[in-house]
Design a protein around this motif. Structure first.
Motif, PDB file in Angstrom:
ATOM      1  N   SER A 148      -5.671  -0.374  -3.872  1.00 37.59           N
ATOM      2  CA  SER A 148      -6.197   0.717  -4.685  1.00 37.59           C
ATOM      3  C   SER A 148      -6.493   1.904  -3.779  1.00 37.59           C
ATOM      4  CB  SER A 148      -7.472   0.281  -5.418  1.00 37.59           C
ATOM      5  OG  SER A 148      -8.501  -0.018  -4.485  1.00 37.59           O
ATOM      6  N   GLY A 149      -6.780   3.032  -4.387  1.00 38.27           N
ATOM      7  CA  GLY A 149      -7.088   4.225  -3.622  1.00 38.27           C
ATOM      8  C   GLY A 149      -7.771   5.250  -4.504  1.00 38.27           C
ATOM      9  N   ASN A 175      -7.051  -3.678  -1.048  1.00 41.32           N
ATOM     10  CA  ASN A 175      -6.614  -4.304  -2.307  1.00 41.32           C
ATOM     11  C   ASN A 175      -5.568  -3.467  -3.037  1.00 41.32           C
ATOM     12  OD1 ASN A 175      -8.149  -2.169  -3.197  1.00 41.32           O
ATOM     13  ND2 ASN A 175      -9.469  -3.378  -4.547  1.00 41.32           N
ATOM     14  N   GLU A 215      -9.054   7.961   0.192  1.00 41.51           N
ATOM     15  CA  GLU A 215      -9.362   6.640   0.733  1.00 41.51           C
ATOM     16  C   GLU A 215      -8.343   5.630   0.215  1.00 41.51           C
ATOM     17  OE1 GLU A 215     -13.412   5.681  -0.144  1.00 41.51           O
ATOM     18  OE2 GLU A 215     -14.201   6.914   1.497  1.00 41.51           O
ATOM     19  N   TYR A 246      -9.869   1.727   6.901  1.00 38.54           N
ATOM     20  CA  TYR A 246      -8.686   0.937   6.566  1.00 38.54           C
ATOM     21  C   TYR A 246      -7.480   1.840   6.350  1.00 38.54           C
ATOM     22  CZ  TYR A 246      -5.268  -1.858   4.119  1.00 38.54           C
ATOM     23  OH  TYR A 246      -4.091  -2.475   3.762  1.00 38.54           O
ATOM     24  N   TYR A 283      -7.449   1.478   0.190  1.00 41.63           N
ATOM     25  CA  TYR A 283      -8.171   0.222   0.350  1.00 41.63           C
ATOM     26  C   TYR A 283      -7.214  -0.956   0.502  1.00 41.63           C
ATOM     27  CZ  TYR A 283     -11.802   3.251  -1.564  1.00 41.63           C
ATOM     28  OH  TYR A 283     -12.664   4.296  -1.803  1.00 41.63           O
ATOM     29  N   SER A 327       0.819  -1.220   0.000  1.00 43.46           N
ATOM     30  CA  SER A 327       0.000   0.000   0.000  1.00 43.46           C
ATOM     31  C   SER A 327       0.850   1.265   0.000  1.00 43.46           C
ATOM     32  CB  SER A 327      -0.940   0.001   1.213  1.00 43.46           C
ATOM     33  OG  SER A 327      -1.924  -1.002   1.094  1.00 43.46           O
ATOM     34  N   ASN A 329     -10.850   7.137   5.482  1.00 45.16           N
ATOM     35  CA  ASN A 329     -11.561   5.868   5.639  1.00 45.16           C
ATOM     36  C   ASN A 329     -10.855   4.986   6.664  1.00 45.16           C
ATOM     37  OD1 ASN A 329      -9.371   5.375   3.778  1.00 45.16           O
ATOM     38  ND2 ASN A 329     -10.320   3.393   3.319  1.00 45.16           N
TER      39      ASN A 329
END
Length: 238
Positions: free
Chosen positions: A60-61, A58, A54, A123, A56, A29, A121
């Motif tokens: 991604s963002g 997985n 945000e 996470y 995430y 990340s 967010n």
């Protein structure tokens, strides 16, 4: 063998090896954080307003922002992938100069700024807190050899994600040009299709990767050590 082929083969081997390291998923990340942070900073530089980011699980963002003019969408959309590739290059440059500590401090500062200013967010907040705390432990309590190994791991993960993330954008652009993220935004603001922008990001990331690997194989510059010895002044007694 051309430098491009060598770069691709080495990155593929690197990706295979780093996937064998426990908890490598957590550190991937880092690229997303740098990518979205670049979007946010460019938005602010162009007098836009960043609402929040945000991140995430997985990898991604997304950055939610408001801009005052349509043309500013171009540099903002360009910032994510290009800055991530350049940041990977910076990480290897810092290592080549024997400044892993400075590189890790820079990464930690970006994470703190992202946490305080942008990410909202659950996470993303939890990931940033854990990442910052881990980096502080590495900087303050861990022996230099282990800290430098940790920094090298982050450097390779950052480089891999920068290249393979750009390449995945090419696949998205080929399958559905309207769902290719930054490349889609750039296609809407210019006459160049999303696939063209995705290829540009990939080529640029490979160019940065080749220079990063050149720094890696070139070795590290030894740290300067302070010389605490004093010149001996002989005394002669008559």
């Amino acid at each position: 063998m051309s430098n491009l082929i060598k770069t691709v083969l080495f990155l593929m081997a690197s990706a295979f090896l780093t996937h064998l390291i426990p908890f490598n998923h957590f550190f991937r990340s880092l690229n997303t954080m740098i990518h979205e942070f670049a979007h946010a900073i460019m938005t602010l530089a162009l007098s836009g307003h960043v609402m929040f980011i945000e991140l995430y699980a997985n990898h991604s963002g997304v950055t939610y922002s408001q801009i005052s003019s349509g043309w500013s969408l171009i540099p903002i959309s360009l910032a994510g992938y290009t800055f991530a590739s350049l940041f990977a290059w910076f990480m290897f440059y810092a290592r080549a100069k024997g400044k892993e500590r400075l590189g890790l401090q820079t990464i930690t500062l970006v994470a703190i700024l992202s946490l305080v200013l942008f990410v909202r967010n659950e996470y993303g907040i939890m990931w940033l807190i854990g990442f910052v705390l881990l980096n502080i432990v590495m900087l303050a309590f861990v022996p230099r050899l282990l800290r430098d190994g940790y920094y090298l791991l982050l450097s390779f993960l950052m480089l891999e994600e920068a290249v393979f993330g750009s390449f995945s954008l090419v696949l998205y652009a080929m399958q559905d040009p309207a769902a290719a993220g930054d490349a889609t935004n750039l296609a809407q603001a210019t006459l160049i299709p999303a696939l063209g922008w995705a290829i540009f990001f990939t080529v640029f990331s490979l160019w940065c990767a080749s220079r990063s690997l050149r720094l890696f194989f070139g070795g590290r510059k030894p740290r300067k050590s302070r010389d605490h010895t004093r010149a001996f002044q002989p005394r002669y007694e008559e």
